[in-house]
Design a protein around this motif. Structure first.
Motif, mmCIF file in Angstrom:
data_model
loop_
_atom_site.group_PDB
_atom_site.id
_atom_site.type_symbol
_atom_site.label_atom_id
_atom_site.label_comp_id
_atom_site.label_asym_id
_atom_site.label_seq_id
_atom_site.Cartn_x
_atom_site.Cartn_y
_atom_site.Cartn_z
ATOM 1 N N GLN A 216 0.604 -1.281 -0.581
ATOM 2 C CA GLN A 216 0.190 0.239 0.476
ATOM 3 C C GLN A 216 0.260 1.121 0.282
ATOM 4 O O GLN A 216 0.339 2.155 -0.400
ATOM 5 N N LEU A 217 1.770 0.995 0.571
ATOM 6 C CA LEU A 217 2.490 2.118 0.558
ATOM 7 C C LEU A 217 3.524 2.747 -0.386
ATOM 8 O O LEU A 217 3.238 3.554 -1.384
ATOM 9 N N LEU A 218 3.326 1.436 -1.407
ATOM 10 C CA LEU A 218 4.380 1.529 -2.898
ATOM 11 C C LEU A 218 2.835 2.230 -4.083
ATOM 12 O O LEU A 218 3.971 3.157 -4.568
ATOM 13 N N ARG A 219 1.719 1.495 -3.410
ATOM 14 C CA ARG A 219 0.797 2.382 -4.284
ATOM 15 C C ARG A 219 0.518 3.945 -4.301
ATOM 16 O O ARG A 219 0.305 4.208 -4.946
ATOM 17 N N GLY A 220 0.825 3.871 -2.985
ATOM 18 C CA GLY A 220 0.402 5.606 -2.309
ATOM 19 C C GLY A 220 1.206 6.345 -3.267
ATOM 20 O O GLY A 220 0.709 7.518 -3.528
ATOM 21 N N GLU A 221 2.781 5.836 -2.995
ATOM 22 C CA GLU A 221 3.636 6.730 -3.554
ATOM 23 C C GLU A 221 3.542 6.858 -5.054
ATOM 24 O O GLU A 221 4.381 8.111 -5.935
ATOM 25 N N TYR A 226 1.456 -1.542 -8.583
ATOM 26 C CA TYR A 226 1.916 -3.061 -7.571
ATOM 27 C C TYR A 226 0.590 -3.670 -6.693
ATOM 28 O O TYR A 226 -0.644 -2.944 -6.835
ATOM 29 N N ALA A 227 0.864 -4.587 -6.654
ATOM 30 C CA ALA A 227 -0.540 -5.483 -5.800
ATOM 31 C C ALA A 227 0.053 -6.630 -5.550
ATOM 32 O O ALA A 227 1.293 -7.001 -5.306
ATOM 33 N N GLU A 228 -0.490 -6.894 -4.053
ATOM 34 C CA GLU A 228 -0.410 -7.516 -3.258
ATOM 35 C C GLU A 228 -0.871 -9.379 -3.790
ATOM 36 O O GLU A 228 -1.583 -9.535 -4.358
ATOM 37 N N ARG A 229 0.533 -10.162 -4.102
ATOM 38 C CA ARG A 229 0.897 -11.359 -4.787
ATOM 39 C C ARG A 229 0.834 -12.702 -3.402
ATOM 40 O O ARG A 229 2.394 -11.760 -2.642
ATOM 41 N N VAL A 230 1.075 -14.012 -3.448
ATOM 42 C CA VAL A 230 1.578 -14.223 -2.598
ATOM 43 C C VAL A 230 1.877 -15.453 -2.574
ATOM 44 O O VAL A 230 1.574 -15.933 -4.699
ATOM 45 N N VAL A 231 3.455 -15.444 -2.955
ATOM 46 C CA VAL A 231 4.044 -16.761 -3.487
ATOM 47 C C VAL A 231 3.708 -17.922 -2.303
ATOM 48 O O VAL A 231 4.266 -18.260 -1.149
ATOM 49 N N PRO A 232 3.583 -18.782 -3.427
ATOM 50 C CA PRO A 232 3.308 -20.499 -2.148
ATOM 51 C C PRO A 232 3.870 -21.206 -1.875
ATOM 52 O O PRO A 232 4.975 -21.396 -2.719
ATOM 53 N N ALA A 233 3.506 -21.407 -1.136
ATOM 54 C CA ALA A 233 4.355 -22.807 -0.151
ATOM 55 C C ALA A 233 5.299 -23.791 -1.059
ATOM 56 O O ALA A 233 6.302 -24.491 -0.761
ATOM 57 N N SER A 234 4.970 -24.099 -1.974
ATOM 58 C CA SER A 234 5.415 -25.068 -3.043
ATOM 59 C C SER A 234 6.169 -24.740 -4.200
ATOM 60 O O SER A 234 6.694 -25.422 -4.453
ATOM 61 N N ALA A 244 4.336 -10.823 -1.301
ATOM 62 C CA ALA A 244 5.134 -10.529 -2.346
ATOM 63 C C ALA A 244 4.255 -9.214 -2.771
ATOM 64 O O ALA A 244 3.065 -9.730 -2.185
ATOM 65 N N ILE A 245 4.901 -8.449 -3.628
ATOM 66 C CA ILE A 245 4.592 -7.461 -4.346
ATOM 67 C C ILE A 245 5.102 -8.033 -5.552
ATOM 68 O O ILE A 245 5.549 -8.523 -6.352
ATOM 69 N N GLY A 246 3.378 -8.029 -6.215
ATOM 70 C CA GLY A 246 3.848 -8.442 -8.263
ATOM 71 C C GLY A 246 3.462 -7.305 -8.875
ATOM 72 O O GLY A 246 2.603 -6.170 -8.300
ATOM 73 N N ILE A 247 4.145 -7.279 -9.684
ATOM 74 C CA ILE A 247 4.310 -6.849 -11.023
ATOM 75 C C ILE A 247 4.079 -6.420 -12.288
ATOM 76 O O ILE A 247 4.210 -7.553 -12.554
ATOM 77 N N ALA A 248 2.939 -6.207 -13.046
ATOM 78 C CA ALA A 248 2.991 -6.641 -14.196
ATOM 79 C C ALA A 248 4.177 -6.719 -15.110
ATOM 80 O O ALA A 248 4.200 -5.808 -15.076
ATOM 81 N N ASN A 249 4.250 -7.814 -16.366
ATOM 82 C CA ASN A 249 5.327 -7.781 -16.998
ATOM 83 C C ASN A 249 4.615 -7.137 -18.788
ATOM 84 O O ASN A 249 3.861 -8.184 -18.629
ATOM 85 N N TYR A 250 5.748 -6.408 -19.872
ATOM 86 C CA TYR A 250 4.800 -6.994 -20.732
ATOM 87 C C TYR A 250 5.878 -6.848 -21.614
ATOM 88 O O TYR A 250 7.340 -6.624 -21.047
#
Length: 312
Positions: A216-221, A226-234, A244-250
């Motif tokens: 949220q700090l990144l999004r605000g600034e 940036y979005a909240e994403r989870v790195v699964p345990a597997s 983690a922090i998610g970022i789209a790739n183009y």
């Protein structure tokens, strides 16, 4: 009527591909031709594997396109290479694309949104480092100069008010340094799983630092790239599920790229998706609904025509 795909033509046998230029034409009959220098990243990361697979498909199905792969520092270097003409197509993070659209307006455009990166902050499992604030004063690799990782890592540390002894190492050198104990942690932005991190985890116990407080700090600034994403345990040996922090790739090109070439490469991304996913599973995440969302970059006219054709 359903169109026969490029890979479908290959499956139909040599006679199908023997028709002059068939595999390299768009649906208006225009030929995809020219050089396609693909700016990627470290050999241990996703961009390189994905880009190498695209180059191989070009060689097979776009016979008049001369594809080659450039090993680079990744996102920022890649975009600059497209802008200065030393690369023709490049992988980059959405936040880096946005920065360059501000500084070089109306020069870049996109073929597709490909998949989401996850910001990793990797530490030795045996260390006492459990959260980002524990990195204060420690030696931390923030990524190679010219990489998207370096820019995003600096932003994460800035908004989190954490000051580190920053080391500008690429992914492969970061892995070696963490194993050797010459750094305490490293940042890396990559699609899951990052091969170099997976290889490390199999022989050297690691942990990932949670980053939910930074999103949220990144999004605000800096905006909603940036979005909240989870790195699964597997994902990696021995880790627990970690926010983690998610970022789209183009996949980006210059607006001046020829329309048949842009159409042909976009077509390959989708019709060759199963083949590309054999190189890295991130390619399997390509989705035509999300692919057209590349803010703030416009889509290339050749890519737009491909997407419109799919609705016909």
């Amino acid at each position: 009527m359903r169109r026969r795909t490029l890979l479908g033509l290959a499956a139909a046998g040599p006679a199908a591909l023997a028709l002059p230029g068939l595999a390299g034409c768009d649906d208006d009959g225009a030929e995809a031709t020219g050089d396609l220098r693909i700016a990627t990243g470290s050999p241990g990361a996703v961009y390189y594997r994905y880009g190498t697979a695209i180059a191989e498909l070009c060689k097979r199905y776009l016979p008049n396109v001369h594809a080659s792969v450039l090993t680079t520092a990744a996102s920022q270097y890649n975009v600059q290479s497209v802008l200065d003409g030393t690369a023709d197509v490049a992988f980059t993070q959405a936040d880096i694309a946005a920065d360059n659209e501000q500084s070089h307006p109306k020069q870049l455009c996109a073929l597709a949104r490909l998949y989401d990166d996850h910001i990793h902050v990797v530490v030795a499992a045996a260390s006492r480092i459990r959260r980002l604030q524990d990195l204060t004063g420690r030696k931390v690799s923030i990524g190679a100069e010219g990489s998207g990782t370096a820019i995003t890592a600096a932003r994460v540390l800035e908004v989190s008010h954490v000051t580190v002894d920053a080391q500008p190492l690429g992914l492969d050198d970061s892995v070696k340094a963490l194993r050797a104990g010459t750094i305490d942690a490293f940042f890396f932005s990559g699609g899951l799983p990052v091969a170099a991190i997976a290889d490390l985890a199999r022989t050297f116990p690691i942990a990932l630092l949670p980053l939910e407080e930074s999103v949220q700090l990144l999004r605000g600034e800096y905006g909603d790239y940036y979005a909240e994403r989870v790195v699964p345990a597997s994902t990696y040996t021995g880790i627990t599920a970690t926010v983690a922090i998610g970022i789209a790739n183009y996949l980006v090109v210059r607006l001046s790229m020829s329309e048949p070439l842009a159409y042909g490469v976009t077509r390959l991304l989708f019709e060759g998706r199963d083949e590309l996913a054999k190189a890295h599973q991130a390619a399997a995440r390509l989705n035509i609904r999300s692919a057209i969302s590349t803010p703030p970059l416009p889509l290339h006219p050749g890519a737009i025509r491909y997407y419109r054709d799919q609705k016909a």
